[in-house]
Write a protein that holds these residues in place. Structure first.
Motif, PDB file in Angstrom:
ATOM      1  N   VAL A   1       1.033  -1.017   0.100  1.00 54.98           N
ATOM      2  CA  VAL A   1      -0.061   0.544  -0.131  1.00 54.98           C
ATOM      3  C   VAL A   1       0.708   0.989   0.313  1.00 54.98           C
ATOM      4  O   VAL A   1       0.314   2.139  -1.102  1.00 54.98           O
ATOM      5  CB  VAL A   1      -1.034  -0.052   0.952  1.00 54.98           C
ATOM      6  N   GLU A   2       1.837   1.472   1.229  1.00 52.90           N
ATOM      7  CA  GLU A   2       2.774   2.263   0.829  1.00 52.90           C
ATOM      8  C   GLU A   2       3.599   3.031  -0.623  1.00 52.90           C
ATOM      9  O   GLU A   2       3.499   3.572  -0.974  1.00 52.90           O
ATOM     10  CB  GLU A   2       3.904   2.315   2.123  1.00 52.90           C
ATOM     11  N   LEU A   3       4.088   1.231  -1.443  1.00 55.35           N
ATOM     12  CA  LEU A   3       4.730   1.875  -2.151  1.00 55.35           C
ATOM     13  C   LEU A   3       3.853   2.187  -3.499  1.00 55.35           C
ATOM     14  O   LEU A   3       4.144   3.084  -3.742  1.00 55.35           O
ATOM     15  CB  LEU A   3       5.505   0.151  -2.945  1.00 55.35           C
ATOM     16  N   ALA A   4       2.334   2.038  -2.922  1.00 52.99           N
ATOM     17  CA  ALA A   4       1.582   2.543  -4.534  1.00 52.99           C
ATOM     18  C   ALA A   4       1.136   3.683  -3.919  1.00 52.99           C
ATOM     19  O   ALA A   4       1.169   4.764  -5.007  1.00 52.99           O
ATOM     20  CB  ALA A   4      -0.244   2.029  -4.072  1.00 52.99           C
ATOM     21  N   HIS A   5       1.151   4.351  -2.357  1.00 56.80           N
ATOM     22  CA  HIS A   5       0.961   5.299  -2.559  1.00 56.80           C
ATOM     23  C   HIS A   5       2.000   6.953  -2.908  1.00 56.80           C
ATOM     24  O   HIS A   5       1.629   7.515  -3.678  1.00 56.80           O
ATOM     25  CB  HIS A   5       1.187   5.834  -0.745  1.00 56.80           C
TER      26      HIS A   5
END
Length: 427
Positions: free
Chosen positions: A19-23
């Protein structure tokens, strides 16, 4: 093709969830195009599992920016190219081991971060940033347990000095330099917070000025939020409630609050405390309500920096107790303090002691002298073995003065006075 072990390894190094990488990819896309990207957790999962061997152009470019390396170095291969051999299991284990060593290199016995390098280096990379960040978690854990004190401030400033020395002596990409400024801002923020908790307020202000400058150079909205949050706390301690409200509202306007409702919740709670100090009941209750609503929308799996781990349902209840007690509703304030203590995770010992002291004040404000004295005395038991931080000493001093005003002859008050003086002489 099988799992992309290289991007998995790099995500592990940086502590990125899918999720963090997508953000982060979407943030870079917004910087490049002006519009937030459409990368999702599923997109990242397809990269990690090797279902996508060559990301689309804009996402690929953003990935390269996030990791500061080429797509090929992330384990991707353009169509028709011969795949490079994946890292071996030993490679992955070695990287994980090195990360673990970096995270534990700074200890409570020796708080100064390890030297930047054994020998001079000319190029600064992601590994340097990861290593420098590792010491922050140790300092944050020490603060959670013991609170602000001189050794913590000194260690944090040493960490910031190390980062800035690396900035001056090494060569790096613009992205790496921004990340180094962000790390320096975080170390300086630990020093500032330590001074706030220790009630060394003039020194705290100096560190906050430096922290805001570094956060601006880093273009890091989380660091900017953190600084405004501490400025609001400092203004509250000084009784400068208009500035406290203004700083809290500045925190509300930072970019991270639009992306993460938990940060927005904390900013609203700080606004509520300042408004209660101004006796603006309507604004205070509205802001604490917005804080609860925002926290209710926050996702529990959202990654957050180690310094923000203290904030959740328990801390919101503790801040709610402060607001309600300032507004004269001691009954509701006592209830909120009880809820805070029931929800507070075990590792936050200093916060538990503070919440206990606040509970004692709410009980005293209801003329429950015996109960309030018993509660206040337990603060010393919670913090047994360590000196009380200045903020806690001030809170207990307020309790002592109010108790003497209310009841000087009651046996409980006399017992408290004896315990208070004895503990003060030791801390």
């Amino acid at each position: 093709m099988g799992d992309n072990l290289e991007i998995q390894r790099r995500m592990l190094e940086l502590g990125f969830s899918q999720v963090e990488l997508a953000h982060r990819v979407n943030d870079v896309i917004k910087t490049l195009t002006g519009r937030y990207g459409t990368c999702s957790e599923r997109t990242v999962r397809d990269w990690v599992r090797g279902k996508v061997t060559w990301p689309r152009g804009l996402q690929r470019r953003s990935l390269e920016e996030v990791f500061d390396c080429t797509a090929e170095e992330l384990g991707f291969q353009p169509r028709g190219a011969t795949p490079a051999p994946p890292p071996t299991e030993n490679d992955v284990r070695r990287q994980t081991f090195l990360k673990g060593i970096a995270a534990t290199a700074t200890t409570a016995a020796g708080l100064t971060p390890s030297p930047a390098t054994a020998a001079p280096r000319t190029t600064i990379g992601t590994s340097d940033v990861i290593r420098l960040r590792a010491g922050l978690e140790t300092l944050d854990a020490l603060d959670d347990h013991r609170g602000g004190h001189g050794a913590l401030e000194k260690a944090a400033l040493a960490g910031a000095a190390e980062v800035m020395a690396l900035q001056r002596t090494g060569s790096a990409s613009e992205r790496i330099r921004s990340r180094l400024f962000s790390v320096a801002a975080d170390y300086t923020a630990v020093a500032a917070w330590s001074c706030i908790d220790a009630r060394d307020l003039d020194q705290a202000q100096k560190h906050l000025d430096t922290c805001m400058r570094l956060a601006g150079l880093a273009r890091d909205p989380v660091a900017v939020f953190r600084t405004w949050n501490m400025i609001a706390m400092l203004a509250n301690q000084l009784g400068n409630y208009p500035d406290a409200v203004a700083a809290a509202r500045a925190a509300q306007r930072t970019g991270i609050t639009r992306r993460d409702p938990a940060f927005a919740s904390l900013a609203h709670a700080r606004t509520a405390i300042g408004s209660a100090g101004l006796n603006d009941r309507q604004s205070a209750l509205r802001s604490i309500g917005l804080a609860a609503d925002s926290l209710g929308r926050a996702r529990g799996d959202q990654p957050c920096p180690s310094w923000f781990a203290f904030y959740g349902a328990a801390e919101l209840q503790a801040l709610t107790s402060i607001v309600q007690d300032r507004l004269g509703d001691a009954v509701s304030a006592e209830s909120a303090s009880h809820q805070a203590l029931a929800l507070l995770p075990a590792q936050f010992r200093r916060n538990r002691a503070l919440a206990t002291a606040r509970l004692a004040l709410t009980q005293l404000h209801q003329d429950e002298v015996d109960l309030a004295v018993h509660t206040a005395s337990s603060v010393f038991d919670v913090m047994a073995g360590d000196p009380l931080p200045g903020r806690m000493r001030t809170l207990l001093g307020d309790f002592h003065r109010e108790l003497l005003t209310l009841s000087t002859n009651a046996p409980a008050a006399q017992e408290w006075g004896d315990r208070y003086r004895a503990e003060w002489s030791r801390t």
